[in-house]
Scaffold this motif. Structure first.
Motif, PDB file in Angstrom:
ATOM      1  N   GLY A 202       0.815  -1.202   0.000  1.00  0.00           N
ATOM      2  CA  GLY A 202       0.000   0.000   0.000  1.00  0.00           C
ATOM      3  C   GLY A 202       0.851   1.256   0.000  1.00  0.00           C
ATOM      4  N   LEU A 203       2.033   1.165   0.588  1.00  0.00           N
ATOM      5  CA  LEU A 203       2.958   2.299   0.632  1.00  0.00           C
ATOM      6  C   LEU A 203       4.336   1.961   0.062  1.00  0.00           C
ATOM      7  CD1 LEU A 203       2.294   3.946   4.130  1.00  0.00           C
ATOM      8  CD2 LEU A 203       1.692   4.840   1.883  1.00  0.00           C
ATOM      9  N   VAL A 204       4.793   0.761   0.367  1.00  0.00           N
ATOM     10  CA  VAL A 204       6.149   0.364  -0.043  1.00  0.00           C
ATOM     11  C   VAL A 204       6.092  -0.852  -0.963  1.00  0.00           C
ATOM     12  CG1 VAL A 204       8.421  -0.398   0.751  1.00  0.00           C
ATOM     13  CG2 VAL A 204       7.103   1.235   2.127  1.00  0.00           C
ATOM     14  N   PRO A 205       6.629  -0.742  -2.180  1.00  0.00           N
ATOM     15  CA  PRO A 205       6.659  -1.889  -3.101  1.00  0.00           C
ATOM     16  C   PRO A 205       7.519  -3.007  -2.526  1.00  0.00           C
ATOM     17  CG  PRO A 205       7.074   0.176  -4.250  1.00  0.00           C
ATOM     18  CD  PRO A 205       7.183   0.481  -2.790  1.00  0.00           C
ATOM     19  N   ALA A 206       7.166  -4.225  -2.838  1.00  0.00           N
ATOM     20  CA  ALA A 206       7.937  -5.365  -2.338  1.00  0.00           C
ATOM     21  C   ALA A 206       9.395  -5.273  -2.769  1.00  0.00           C
ATOM     22  CB  ALA A 206       7.321  -6.666  -2.835  1.00  0.00           C
ATOM     23  N   ASP A 207       9.636  -4.826  -4.012  1.00  0.00           N
ATOM     24  CA  ASP A 207      11.026  -4.762  -4.481  1.00  0.00           C
ATOM     25  C   ASP A 207      11.833  -3.660  -3.800  1.00  0.00           C
ATOM     26  OD1 ASP A 207       9.880  -2.592  -5.754  1.00  0.00           O
ATOM     27  OD2 ASP A 207      10.075  -3.408  -7.773  1.00  0.00           O
ATOM     28  N   SER A 208      11.157  -2.706  -3.178  1.00  0.00           N
ATOM     29  CA  SER A 208      11.862  -1.670  -2.435  1.00  0.00           C
ATOM     30  C   SER A 208      12.211  -2.142  -1.028  1.00  0.00           C
ATOM     31  CB  SER A 208      11.013  -0.392  -2.348  1.00  0.00           C
ATOM     32  OG  SER A 208      11.723   0.661  -1.735  1.00  0.00           O
ATOM     33  N   SER A 209      11.572  -3.230  -0.592  1.00  0.00           N
ATOM     34  CA  SER A 209      11.808  -3.773   0.752  1.00  0.00           C
ATOM     35  C   SER A 209      13.037  -4.682   0.802  1.00  0.00           C
ATOM     36  CB  SER A 209      10.589  -4.576   1.226  1.00  0.00           C
ATOM     37  OG  SER A 209       9.440  -3.776   1.298  1.00  0.00           O
ATOM     38  N   VAL A 210      13.597  -4.970  -0.356  1.00  0.00           N
ATOM     39  CA  VAL A 210      14.729  -5.904  -0.437  1.00  0.00           C
ATOM     40  C   VAL A 210      16.005  -5.286   0.115  1.00  0.00           C
ATOM     41  CG1 VAL A 210      16.171  -7.270  -1.977  1.00  0.00           C
ATOM     42  CG2 VAL A 210      13.716  -7.065  -2.415  1.00  0.00           C
ATOM     43  N   PHE A 211      16.608  -5.979   1.088  1.00  0.00           N
ATOM     44  CA  PHE A 211      17.846  -5.510   1.715  1.00  0.00           C
ATOM     45  C   PHE A 211      18.619  -6.706   2.237  1.00  0.00           C
ATOM     46  CE2 PHE A 211      19.715  -4.189   5.922  1.00  0.00           C
ATOM     47  CZ  PHE A 211      20.790  -3.478   5.411  1.00  0.00           C
ATOM     48  N   GLU A 212      19.873  -6.835   1.828  1.00  0.00           N
ATOM     49  CA  GLU A 212      20.722  -7.944   2.245  1.00  0.00           C
ATOM     50  C   GLU A 212      20.011  -9.287   2.042  1.00  0.00           C
ATOM     51  OE1 GLU A 212      24.302  -7.464   3.686  1.00  0.00           O
ATOM     52  OE2 GLU A 212      23.618  -6.068   2.153  1.00  0.00           O
ATOM     53  N   ILE A 213      19.776 -10.080   3.087  1.00  0.00           N
ATOM     54  CA  ILE A 213      19.110 -11.371   2.933  1.00  0.00           C
ATOM     55  C   ILE A 213      17.604 -11.125   2.909  1.00  0.00           C
ATOM     56  CG2 ILE A 213      18.742 -13.676   3.900  1.00  0.00           C
ATOM     57  CD1 ILE A 213      21.432 -13.347   5.351  1.00  0.00           C
ATOM     58  N   TYR A 214      16.998 -11.228   1.736  1.00  0.00           N
ATOM     59  CA  TYR A 214      15.565 -10.961   1.587  1.00  0.00           C
ATOM     60  C   TYR A 214      14.781 -12.238   1.802  1.00  0.00           C
ATOM     61  CZ  TYR A 214      11.114  -9.840  -0.687  1.00  0.00           C
ATOM     62  OH  TYR A 214       9.775  -9.667  -0.970  1.00  0.00           O
ATOM     63  N   ARG A 215      13.825 -12.207   2.731  1.00  0.00           N
ATOM     64  CA  ARG A 215      13.090 -13.395   3.132  1.00  0.00           C
ATOM     65  C   ARG A 215      11.673 -13.467   2.563  1.00  0.00           C
ATOM     66  NH1 ARG A 215      15.516 -15.436   7.717  1.00  0.00           N
ATOM     67  NH2 ARG A 215      14.368 -17.318   7.160  1.00  0.00           N
ATOM     68  N   GLY A 216      11.288 -12.516   1.742  1.00  0.00           N
ATOM     69  CA  GLY A 216       9.959 -12.532   1.158  1.00  0.00           C
ATOM     70  C   GLY A 216       8.923 -11.863   2.060  1.00  0.00           C
ATOM     71  N   ASP A 217       7.653 -12.153   1.827  1.00  0.00           N
ATOM     72  CA  ASP A 217       6.580 -11.557   2.620  1.00  0.00           C
ATOM     73  C   ASP A 217       6.545 -12.135   4.041  1.00  0.00           C
ATOM     74  OD1 ASP A 217       5.774  -9.923   0.592  1.00  0.00           O
ATOM     75  OD2 ASP A 217       3.907 -10.997   0.146  1.00  0.00           O
ATOM     76  N   CYS A 218       6.123 -11.304   4.975  1.00  0.00           N
ATOM     77  CA  CYS A 218       6.007 -11.721   6.381  1.00  0.00           C
ATOM     78  C   CYS A 218       5.092 -12.928   6.517  1.00  0.00           C
ATOM     79  CB  CYS A 218       5.450 -10.572   7.228  1.00  0.00           C
ATOM     80  SG  CYS A 218       6.462  -9.078   7.233  1.00  0.00           S
TER      81      CYS A 218
END
Length: 257
Positions: A202-218
């Motif tokens: 709704g505010l942050v795209p999933a691809d913008s949440s990627v940092f170091e070890i990305y674990r996917g959706d909560c």
């Protein structure tokens, strides 16, 4: 098995820990009930990244002394993750942080913030004035809504080297699949979809949440940016959200953090 080091929950913008509002809902108490040592960040709700990082540094130093420990685990939501990254890199706190877990953090910015910054400057400054005014009343020491929004604009800055070889870093995203799944975030979701393709909370795209070890959706179910921190979560999803935090903490404990 409990974590070796205390846990500090770090909130993002708008949400703010106070006597009348818990920035992470019941998550902190749920984790404490499981035996974890948990603290919640008391930084500004609308402070800049640098400002909040300095406030967090002071709180962390107090926690380390109070708990008689050498390090702390950071679990940060939204902009809180950016505050923590600045804390670690720019304020020389690498040796004090065992791990950093970011949740829905706009590491590459938010399209919503970018669109907002295209509105007339005088309008943005006026709105920011009143946001700052109210957040001072709520307890912010240095609210700066205008510059916070600027900091959250989309960008493509990418580190060409690991963030830190002393801190274990991982990240998670969430996806709000339908407007009806969160009334509060419905308008931001529509707005976000109009300017960005792909999964978003709704505010942050999933691809913008990627940092170091990305674990996917909560969680695999539909979950909004604010529901990640237990804000207006449907009863049927509450336990899923709590279970996610339990799992994160259990894994950190198993890794020796």
């Amino acid at each position: 098995m409990k974590t070796k080091y205390p846990i500090l929950l770090v909130h993002g913008i708008i949400f703010k820990e106070s006597k009348i509002f818990n920035a992470f809902g019941k998550i902190g108490k749920k984790l404490q009930a499981q035996g974890y040592c948990v603290h919640v960040g008391r930084h500004d709700g609308f402070g800049t990244i640098e400002n909040n990082a300095k406030q967090l540094k002071g709180q962390i130093e107090d926690i380390l002394k109070r708990e008689n420990t050498e390090k702390i685990n950071l679990i940060a939501h939204s902009k809180g993750g950016l505050d923590c990254k600045y804390l670690i890199r720019e304020l020389a706190m690498q040796d004090k942080i065992a791990s950093l877990t970011t949740l829905c953090t706009p590491h590459f910015g938010s399209p919503v913030a970018s669109r907002i910054m295209k509105y007339p400057k005088f309008l943005l400054k006026t709105v920011a004035f009143w946001v700052n005014f109210w957040y001072r009343i709520f307890g912010d020491k240095h609210p700066d809504a205008y510059n916070v929004c600027k900091e959250l604009r989309l960008h493509d800055d990418v580190d060409s080297f690991p963030f830190s070889d002393k801190v274990y870093c991982q990240s998670y995203s969430s996806t709000l699949k339908k407007v009806k799944d969160d009334f509060v975030m419905s308008i931001p979701l529509i707005f976000s979809r109009s300017i960005h393709n792909g999964a978003t909370d709704g505010l942050v795209p999933a691809d913008s949440s990627v940092f170091e070890i990305y674990r996917g959706d909560c969680i695999s179910d539909s979950l909004s940016h604010s529901q990640v921190v237990d804000f207006m979560v449907p009863k049927k999803k509450k336990e899923l959200v709590y279970s996610f935090y339990y799992a994160v903490c259990e894994e950190l404990a198993e890794m020796g953090f």
